[in-house]
Design a protein around this motif. Structure first.
Motif, PDB file in Angstrom:
ATOM      1  N   GLY A  35      -2.723   7.160  -1.282  1.00 25.98           N
ATOM      2  CA  GLY A  35      -1.560   6.341  -1.588  1.00 25.98           C
ATOM      3  C   GLY A  35      -0.898   5.783  -0.352  1.00 25.98           C
ATOM      4  N   ALA A  49       3.086   3.730  -3.725  1.00 21.92           N
ATOM      5  CA  ALA A  49       2.052   3.636  -4.752  1.00 21.92           C
ATOM      6  C   ALA A  49       0.999   4.687  -4.469  1.00 21.92           C
ATOM      7  CB  ALA A  49       1.422   2.245  -4.785  1.00 21.92           C
ATOM      8  N   ILE A  51      -2.896   6.477  -6.072  1.00 23.49           N
ATOM      9  CA  ILE A  51      -4.009   6.350  -7.016  1.00 23.49           C
ATOM     10  C   ILE A  51      -4.889   7.582  -6.875  1.00 23.49           C
ATOM     11  CG2 ILE A  51      -5.309   4.948  -5.343  1.00 23.49           C
ATOM     12  CD1 ILE A  51      -6.561   3.483  -7.774  1.00 23.49           C
ATOM     13  N   THR A  52      -5.252   8.178  -7.998  1.00 22.94           N
ATOM     14  CA  THR A  52      -6.097   9.357  -7.974  1.00 22.94           C
ATOM     15  C   THR A  52      -7.571   8.953  -7.907  1.00 22.94           C
ATOM     16  OG1 THR A  52      -6.369   9.498 -10.369  1.00 22.94           O
ATOM     17  CG2 THR A  52      -4.380  10.518  -9.422  1.00 22.94           C
ATOM     18  N   ASN A  56      -6.057   6.869 -11.861  1.00 25.35           N
ATOM     19  CA  ASN A  56      -4.679   6.866 -12.371  1.00 25.35           C
ATOM     20  C   ASN A  56      -3.739   6.406 -11.273  1.00 25.35           C
ATOM     21  OD1 ASN A  56      -5.282   7.875 -14.984  1.00 25.35           O
ATOM     22  ND2 ASN A  56      -5.518   9.915 -14.104  1.00 25.35           N
ATOM     23  N   ILE A  57      -2.832   5.502 -11.617  1.00 28.22           N
ATOM     24  CA  ILE A  57      -1.957   4.857 -10.641  1.00 28.22           C
ATOM     25  C   ILE A  57      -0.503   5.147 -10.961  1.00 28.22           C
ATOM     26  CG2 ILE A  57      -1.140   2.625  -9.787  1.00 28.22           C
ATOM     27  CD1 ILE A  57      -3.976   1.560 -10.177  1.00 28.22           C
ATOM     28  N   ASN A  58       0.254   5.355  -9.903  1.00 24.39           N
ATOM     29  CA  ASN A  58       1.689   5.564 -10.022  1.00 24.39           C
ATOM     30  C   ASN A  58       2.393   4.689  -8.998  1.00 24.39           C
ATOM     31  OD1 ASN A  58       4.093   6.764 -10.934  1.00 24.39           O
ATOM     32  ND2 ASN A  58       4.011   8.319  -9.343  1.00 24.39           N
ATOM     33  N   TYR A  59       3.413   3.976  -9.431  1.00 25.53           N
ATOM     34  CA  TYR A  59       4.194   3.130  -8.526  1.00 25.53           C
ATOM     35  C   TYR A  59       5.634   3.593  -8.489  1.00 25.53           C
ATOM     36  CZ  TYR A  59       0.424  -0.370  -8.731  1.00 25.53           C
ATOM     37  OH  TYR A  59      -0.773  -1.024  -8.640  1.00 25.53           O
ATOM     38  N   ALA A  60       6.253   3.452  -7.323  1.00 25.62           N
ATOM     39  CA  ALA A  60       7.695   3.607  -7.243  1.00 25.62           C
ATOM     40  C   ALA A  60       8.328   2.478  -8.051  1.00 25.62           C
ATOM     41  CB  ALA A  60       8.157   3.542  -5.797  1.00 25.62           C
ATOM     42  N   ASP A  61       9.495   2.731  -8.588  1.00 21.74           N
ATOM     43  CA  ASP A  61      10.167   1.695  -9.382  1.00 21.74           C
ATOM     44  C   ASP A  61      10.329   0.401  -8.586  1.00 21.74           C
ATOM     45  OD1 ASP A  61      12.420   3.950 -11.192  1.00 21.74           O
ATOM     46  OD2 ASP A  61      10.345   3.357 -11.568  1.00 21.74           O
ATOM     47  N   LYS A  64       6.973  -1.664  -8.747  1.00 24.95           N
ATOM     48  CA  LYS A  64       6.392  -2.078 -10.024  1.00 24.95           C
ATOM     49  C   LYS A  64       6.524  -3.585 -10.234  1.00 24.95           C
ATOM     50  CE  LYS A  64       7.101   2.338 -12.366  1.00 24.95           C
ATOM     51  NZ  LYS A  64       7.871   3.087 -13.390  1.00 24.95           N
TER      52      LYS A  64
END
Length: 120
Positions: A35, A49, A51-52, A56-61, A64
């Motif tokens: 990330g 941000a 990513i696994t 799978n992805i995750n973003y800070a607000d 986004k």
């Protein structure tokens, strides 16, 4: 300690785009979760941000809808496409990855940081 290699920082006007890239050195066998983080002076380093290995992805607000993280496992790299940049995106950006080395160690590695400056 292994270090990731980052590139792509620079200066841009608000509304512009930058693409950051991060590559693991040859001594790294594989990359698991990875990330991008950012830090401004006097503040903690925050996730932007992630990513696994499974995608799978995750973003800070704050990221986004504007930033896109992607990975290339063959190249052992992760990129961050940043669009519609704002002055508050100004920071030093760091790449992080959980990696496996060729001599069977598992490490959490950081890049050296790349500066992003967004002007109004």
């Amino acid at each position: 300690q292994e270090q990731l290699v980052e590139s792509g920082g620079g200066s841009v006007q608000a509304g512009g785009s930058l693409r950051l890239s991060c590559t693991a050195p040859r001594s790294i066998f594989s990359v698991a979760a990875t990330g991008w983080y950012r830090q401004v002076p006097g503040s903690q380093r925050d996730m932007v941000a992630a990513i696994t290995s499974g995608g799978n992805i995750n973003y800070a607000d704050s990221a986004k809808g504007r930033f896109t993280i992607s990975r290339n496992d063959a190249k052992k790299s992760v990129d961050l496409q940043m669009n519609s940049l704002k002055t508050e995106d100004t920071a030093v950006y760091y790449c992080n990855a959980t990696v496996s080395t060729r001599d069977h160690r598992e490490l959490s590695c950081w890049g050296q940081g790349t500066k992003v400056t967004v002007s109004s």
